[in-house]
Design an enzyme around this catalytic site. Structure first.
Site, mmCIF file in Angstrom:
data_model
loop_
_atom_site.group_PDB
_atom_site.id
_atom_site.type_symbol
_atom_site.label_atom_id
_atom_site.label_comp_id
_atom_site.label_asym_id
_atom_site.label_seq_id
_atom_site.Cartn_x
_atom_site.Cartn_y
_atom_site.Cartn_z
ATOM 1 N N LEU A 6 0.855 -1.183 0.000
ATOM 2 C CA LEU A 6 0.000 0.000 0.000
ATOM 3 C C LEU A 6 0.890 1.233 0.000
ATOM 4 O O LEU A 6 1.744 1.397 0.878
ATOM 5 C CB LEU A 6 -0.905 -0.002 1.234
ATOM 6 C CG LEU A 6 -1.950 -1.116 1.290
ATOM 7 C CD1 LEU A 6 -2.677 -1.098 2.619
ATOM 8 C CD2 LEU A 6 -2.929 -0.978 0.139
ATOM 9 N N GLY A 9 2.037 7.930 -1.579
ATOM 10 C CA GLY A 9 2.656 9.113 -2.163
ATOM 11 C C GLY A 9 3.584 9.802 -1.186
ATOM 12 O O GLY A 9 4.333 10.701 -1.556
ATOM 13 N N GLY A 10 3.550 9.374 0.072
ATOM 14 C CA GLY A 10 4.416 9.949 1.097
ATOM 15 C C GLY A 10 5.738 9.217 1.201
ATOM 16 O O GLY A 10 5.925 8.140 0.634
ATOM 17 N N VAL A 11 6.648 9.797 1.963
ATOM 18 C CA VAL A 11 7.995 9.249 2.071
ATOM 19 C C VAL A 11 8.022 7.916 2.823
ATOM 20 O O VAL A 11 8.830 7.035 2.510
ATOM 21 C CB VAL A 11 8.944 10.276 2.727
ATOM 22 C CG1 VAL A 11 8.571 10.521 4.180
ATOM 23 C CG2 VAL A 11 10.397 9.830 2.606
ATOM 24 N N SER A 13 5.800 5.309 2.973
ATOM 25 C CA SER A 13 5.467 4.149 2.148
ATOM 26 C C SER A 13 6.474 3.967 1.021
ATOM 27 O O SER A 13 6.739 2.841 0.585
ATOM 28 C CB SER A 13 4.046 4.259 1.591
ATOM 29 O OG SER A 13 3.884 5.410 0.787
ATOM 30 N N ILE A 32 -5.007 3.348 -2.737
ATOM 31 C CA ILE A 32 -6.453 3.303 -2.498
ATOM 32 C C ILE A 32 -7.024 4.706 -2.668
ATOM 33 O O ILE A 32 -6.649 5.633 -1.945
ATOM 34 C CB ILE A 32 -6.766 2.787 -1.080
ATOM 35 C CG1 ILE A 32 -6.207 1.378 -0.897
ATOM 36 C CG2 ILE A 32 -8.271 2.790 -0.840
ATOM 37 C CD1 ILE A 32 -6.359 0.843 0.517
ATOM 38 N N CYS A 96 -10.648 3.338 9.447
ATOM 39 C CA CYS A 96 -10.108 3.254 8.094
ATOM 40 C C CYS A 96 -9.183 2.044 7.960
ATOM 41 O O CYS A 96 -9.248 1.289 6.984
ATOM 42 C CB CYS A 96 -9.365 4.543 7.753
ATOM 43 S SG CYS A 96 -8.655 4.570 6.107
ATOM 44 N N CYS A 192 -7.140 10.098 7.897
ATOM 45 C CA CYS A 192 -6.831 8.901 7.139
ATOM 46 C C CYS A 192 -6.167 9.307 5.837
ATOM 47 O O CYS A 192 -5.124 9.939 5.851
ATOM 48 C CB CYS A 192 -8.100 8.086 6.913
ATOM 49 S SG CYS A 192 -7.798 6.428 6.294
#
Length: 361
Positions: A6, A9-11, A13, A32, A96, A192
């Site tokens: 999953l 777009g963040g650092v 993940s 998602i 979530c 979330c």
């Protein structure tokens, strides 16, 4: 190992993906998408997806955007709105994770893979009997086990957390060293993955406004006016618009739409020691299933914060009903929120219960 990762777009993940690739796994990226509640173009999601595409291209990985818009609004946001309408404090992030990220996603996509990876700051361990436990991250400030404390054991069995053993500073260093496109991107602060939506704007759009008095608890003196009890939660200090503070929300009269506040940095009205829990669920197993469970030592959190509070836990008469008695005063015990239960070393996250509002001191 075939991994469904999953990615947001963040650092965090992105570095999780980097580590999975380094370890030689067969990684498939998933974003998602839930959309926005006002029907407008979700620019934040577009930016996130573009960043995810760059990560996928960088590592030559398959990438898929999966829609769970209806499920998110039917289950997570409806829960949040219903909770605040009752004068309680919701935790959309916990729902979530339970319903969307490790619920519907797993049912429709994740189950086809050996494991699902998430960029949460959390870890897991296997005990000698083969049970898998959710455990806290190395970085106590970033630890997110409290947001995961509602997931089920089957869900936990299919999750790994590749960055749980890293402090945030090391995650940033890895991203910069490997020139990841989002290495310096700021962390998201939204609900979330609702992006940049403002929580009060969201509540206002769906519940409107209902002006009512703000009253000093000790004197009965009206200090100002609020725009609806649903904008406020027990323990809240900011956003009251009152001078001569600090002021803390200490009580809400839902029927009459009144907010009660108490003043001063050390007002005892904002503290309590007893948290009555309902619908308590343990993730792996109930550690006290075969014991009386009266005054057992635990650590807990009643909100997302670095500190773990020491307490005693006792099982009450009804199923899922427990009482936490804290060793120190607890600020802002908000009915509707979750109390997250840890072992005495704050290593294993055992589960959570809903704060009922009873037995508060």
């Amino acid at each position: 190992m075939k991994v469904a990762a999953l990615i947001s777009g963040g650092v965090d993940s992105a570095v999780a993906v980097h580590r999975l690739v380094e370890q030689g796994h067969d990684v498939h990226l998933f974003y998602i998408r839930i959309g926005r509640d006002d029907g407008s173009n979700d620019c934040s999601a577009d930016e996130d997806i573009e960043m995810c595409q760059l990560i996928a291209s960088r590592y030559h990985l398959p990438f898929e955007v999966v829609p769970l818009h209806d499920e998110y609004w039917d289950h997570v946001m409806r829960y949040a709105l219903d909770t605040v309408k009752q004068g309680l404090t919701p935790n959309p992030d916990m729902m979530c994770n339970l319903v969307i990220k490790f619920g519907y996603f797993e049912q429709r996509w994740g189950h086809e893979f050996d494991i699902t990876a998430s960029g949460h700051y959390a870890s897991t361990e296997i005990d000698p009997d083969g049970h898998k436990w959710l455990t806290t991250a190395v970085d106590p400030v970033k630890d997110q086990t409290d947001f995961l404390a509602r997931i089920t054991y089957p869900q936990l069995q299919h999750i790994i957390f590749p960055i749980g053993d890293l402090p945030k500073s090391e995650v940033r260093r890895i991203a910069i060293e490997n020139r990841l496109p989002n290495a310096t991107r700021k962390d998201s602060q939204g609900i979330c993955f609702l992006g940049k939506i403002n929580y009060n704007d969201f509540i206002r759009r769906h519940l409107g406004e209902r002006p009512g008095p703000i009253i000093e608890f000790e004197t009965g003196r009206q200090l100002g006016t609020h725009r609806g009890f649903w904008f406020h939660t027990i323990g809240q200090r900011k956003g009251l618009g009152l001078s001569g503070g600090p002021w803390y929300v200490v009580k809400k009269d839902i029927e009459n739409n009144i907010i009660y506040v108490s003043g001063g940095y050390d007002t005892q009205r904002q503290y309590g020691r007893s948290l009555h829990l309902t619908e308590t669920r343990f993730i792996t197993l109930d550690p006290w299933a075969d014991t009386p469970c009266q005054g057992v030592e635990i650590r807990f959190k009643n909100r997302h914060m670095p500190a773990f509070l020491s307490a005693r836990l006792s099982r009450l008469s009804s199923p899922g009903e427990f009482l936490i008695e804290s060793d120190q005063p607890v600020q802002g015990i908000a009915p509707g929120q979750f109390a997250v239960i840890y072992d005495p070393t704050a290593h294993r996250c055992l589960g959570s219960g809903i704060i009922s509002g009873q037995n508060l001191q």
